[in-house]
Design an enzyme around this catalytic site. Structure first.
Site, PDB file in Angstrom:
ATOM      1  N   GLU A  72       0.823  -1.213   0.000  1.00  0.00           N
ATOM      2  CA  GLU A  72       0.000   0.000   0.000  1.00  0.00           C
ATOM      3  C   GLU A  72       0.858   1.264   0.000  1.00  0.00           C
ATOM      4  O   GLU A  72       1.585   1.531   0.946  1.00  0.00           O
ATOM      5  CB  GLU A  72      -0.942   0.002   1.210  1.00  0.00           C
ATOM      6  CG  GLU A  72      -1.936  -1.134   1.199  1.00  0.00           C
ATOM      7  CD  GLU A  72      -2.800  -1.146  -0.044  1.00  0.00           C
ATOM      8  OE1 GLU A  72      -3.276  -0.063  -0.472  1.00  0.00           O
ATOM      9  OE2 GLU A  72      -3.003  -2.243  -0.596  1.00  0.00           O
TER      10      GLU A  72
ATOM     11  N   GLU B  21      -5.272   4.660   8.554  1.00  0.00           N
ATOM     12  CA  GLU B  21      -5.009   4.388   7.137  1.00  0.00           C
ATOM     13  C   GLU B  21      -5.174   2.905   6.825  1.00  0.00           C
ATOM     14  O   GLU B  21      -5.687   2.528   5.775  1.00  0.00           O
ATOM     15  CB  GLU B  21      -3.611   4.847   6.740  1.00  0.00           C
ATOM     16  CG  GLU B  21      -3.297   4.666   5.273  1.00  0.00           C
ATOM     17  CD  GLU B  21      -4.195   5.486   4.356  1.00  0.00           C
ATOM     18  OE1 GLU B  21      -4.876   4.869   3.494  1.00  0.00           O
ATOM     19  OE2 GLU B  21      -4.220   6.711   4.483  1.00  0.00           O
TER      20      GLU B  21
ATOM     21  N   GLU C  28     -11.714   0.005   1.776  1.00  0.00           N
ATOM     22  CA  GLU C  28     -11.638   0.115   0.317  1.00  0.00           C
ATOM     23  C   GLU C  28     -11.540  -1.256  -0.348  1.00  0.00           C
ATOM     24  O   GLU C  28     -12.208  -1.506  -1.358  1.00  0.00           O
ATOM     25  CB  GLU C  28     -10.452   0.990  -0.082  1.00  0.00           C
ATOM     26  CG  GLU C  28     -10.678   2.448   0.208  1.00  0.00           C
ATOM     27  CD  GLU C  28      -9.565   3.336  -0.308  1.00  0.00           C
ATOM     28  OE1 GLU C  28      -8.581   2.823  -0.888  1.00  0.00           O
ATOM     29  OE2 GLU C  28      -9.677   4.558  -0.135  1.00  0.00           O
TER      30      GLU C  28
END
Length: 118
Positions: A26, A67, A74
């Site tokens: 990520e 995060e 997501e």
């Protein structure tokens, strides 16, 4: 008792693997991790107090944790509904907003912290 301990060890293994996956894949986590390393170096350079270290490390962990949750939301949204959908977009925007809250308040906290060292 033995199965409890073994279960906790397995849970820790999964958690560490999850952290590894986040740092490996990520871009936002990679970027925030690099910024955290930079802040750690600056902290050593200016000799932060014990309390300021605690505050700085908490801010870093706070941002990385939020995060990570945003990334999970997501990924789940993309899995459930791979095509664009306004409601999925709304959910993703809210999750991203949570990260923005974490970053903004951390910037304020760290600005206050570092101000006394300037």
């Amino acid at each position: 008792m033995k199965s409890f301990v073994i279960g906790r060890i397995k849970s820790l293994k999964f958690a560490l693997y999850g952290m590894f996956l986040l740092v490996k894949t990520e871009h936002s986590i990679i970027t925030q991790s690099l910024l955290s390393l930079l802040l750690i170096a600056i902290g050593f350079y200016i000799d932060l107090s014990k309390l300021d270290w605690i505050i700085q490390l908490f801010c870093m962990a706070f941002i990385l944790a939020i995060e990570s949750l945003n990334t999970a939301v997501e990924k789940l949204c993309d899995f459930v509904h791979p095509d664009y959908h306004p409601k999925i977009g709304f959910i993703k925007d809210i999750a991203a907003g949570a990260v923005s809250f974490a970053v903004l308040i951390s910037i304020v906290i760290l600005s206050i912290t570092y101000y006394s060292y300037l």
